[in-house]
Design an enzyme around this catalytic site. Structure first.
Site, PDB file in Angstrom:
ATOM      1  N   SER A   1       0.284  -1.135   0.120  1.00 67.22           N
ATOM      2  CA  SER A   1       0.195   0.373   0.014  1.00 67.22           C
ATOM      3  C   SER A   1       0.724   1.231  -0.158  1.00 67.22           C
ATOM      4  CB  SER A   1      -0.907  -0.087   1.526  1.00 67.22           C
ATOM      5  OG  SER A   1      -1.336   0.941   1.404  1.00 67.22           O
TER       6      SER A   1
ATOM      7  N   TYR B   1      -1.992  -3.419  -3.829  1.00 66.69           N
ATOM      8  CA  TYR B   1      -2.673  -4.663  -4.083  1.00 66.69           C
ATOM      9  C   TYR B   1      -2.303  -5.496  -3.058  1.00 66.69           C
ATOM     10  CZ  TYR B   1      -2.583  -2.101  -8.711  1.00 66.69           C
ATOM     11  OH  TYR B   1      -3.121  -0.967 -10.105  1.00 66.69           O
TER      12      TYR B   1
ATOM     13  N   HIS C   1      -2.476   6.865  -4.822  1.00 66.80           N
ATOM     14  CA  HIS C   1      -2.787   6.147  -3.896  1.00 66.80           C
ATOM     15  C   HIS C   1      -2.926   4.966  -4.486  1.00 66.80           C
ATOM     16  CE1 HIS C   1      -5.568   3.581  -2.364  1.00 66.80           C
ATOM     17  NE2 HIS C   1      -4.687   2.819  -1.219  1.00 66.80           N
TER      18      HIS C   1
END
Length: 334
Positions: free
Chosen positions: A207, A224, A221
């Protein structure tokens, strides 16, 4: 220099964020080639691309900060992970001096060929590549913290603060194990049953959120993730489930058409390698997902792609897709 004070040639920018307005044409575009600013909410101030605007920010002494120092932790997790967090709570993290070679359990159950091990390898490689690209751009170094959890797993947090280009940038990975209440498992998967045994789960992800100092450069942003369950202790049959999820989105303060086309075009190219239907499907999902409801359904930024609970094809195919999308995030932004 990319600054409001020193750019007299730029047009006045006006944007009402608390008024009900139609979504920009950018949200309605089904491919990068169709991007148009004809009905955009915010009027662009200059026809500049992201790459020059970020590079200009590197040496600008007049860069503005439109927001105070902020720490925004965004964890977009799958439905299952959200249920776990609510039902089980968060264990206390334990700081460690150095990141281990692997965050997987040391009992040998997750060998190098397992999806858990391969996904961990992917997100750690992606973290290294993205951090290297941002350090090269900014000229500053990320600080690293590593941690573990009593229930298994851990994470590696890398943060850059008060750099030359970025006010704050974070790229974090986590690999965790836990116990999932059966009701939470059934809510997440839609399965029926009355069993009361706790369901072991595994979750891993990468992240990132990046805030440039210069308001002419956008915030990005992405995350996964991979989630799976095991059989409860002592059970003969495994109520096993797994899925992939993730997405990437861009939030500019000032919209530049070239930036938008490059960002969406890069994501579309990565999606098209796997399925031509992915980009329009996941772009629409992102448009519908990143909505600020208390602002009368205002969309956040110019969107991107988003998908969740994905297990409609083989793990091999979806791991390859998640790998390419994690790699495309940096290329779309930097």
């Amino acid at each position: 220099r990319a600054s409001l004070h020193t750019s007299s040639a730029r047009r006045t920018h006006t944007c009402s964020r608390r008024t009900t307005l139609p979504p920009p044409a950018l949200h309605r575009a089904t491919s990068a080639a169709q991007v148009t600013m004809a009905s955009a909410t915010c009027v662009p101030m200059a026809a500049a691309t992201l790459r020059p605007s970020v590079q200009q920010a590197r040496g600008s002494k007049a860069s503005l900060r439109t927001r105070g120092a902020r720490t925004r932790t965004q964890q977009s997790v799958s439905r299952g992970a959200r249920k776990v967090a609510m039902a089980v709570g968060i264990e206390q993290e334990v700081a460690i001096d150095e990141a281990p070679l692997s965050l997987l359990r040391e009992d040998g159950a997750d060998d190098a060929s397992s999806m858990r091990a391969r996904f961990e390898k992917m997100i750690r490689n992606a973290q290294n590549e993205i951090v290297a690209a941002i350090e090269e751009l900014d000229g500053s170094k990320f600080q690293e913290d590593a941690w573990t959890r009593p229930g298994g797993g851990g994470g590696i947090s890398r943060v850059l603060q008060n750099g030359n280009v970025f006010e704050k940038a974070g790229v974090n990975v986590s690999v965790v194990y836990g116990q999932m209440p059966p009701d939470a498992y059934r809510a997440a998967t839609g399965e029926s049953g009355t069993g009361k045994e706790m369901i072991p789960f595994f979750a891993a992800g990468i992240s990132s959120v990046m805030h440039p100092k210069n308001p002419m450069a956008p915030t990005v942003h992405f995350n996964y993730r991979y989630f799976e369950t095991d059989a409860p202790a002592g059970a003969e049959a495994a109520p096993r489930s797994w899925w992939f999820g993730g997405g990437t989105d861009l939030t500019p303060s000032y919209i530049f058409e070239d930036d938008a086309a490059h960002f969406h075009g890069t994501l579309k190219g990565a999606c098209d390698k796997h399925d031509a239907a992915f980009y329009p499907r996941f772009k629409t999902w992102a448009d519908d997902y990143f909505i600020i409801k208390h602002r009368q359904n205002e969309r956040r930024g110019i969107g991107g792609i988003f998908f969740d609970d994905m297990n409609d094809r083989s793990q091999e195919e979806l791991l390859a897709f998640a790998t390419d999308m994690a790699g495309a995030g940096g290329a779309a932004y930097v």
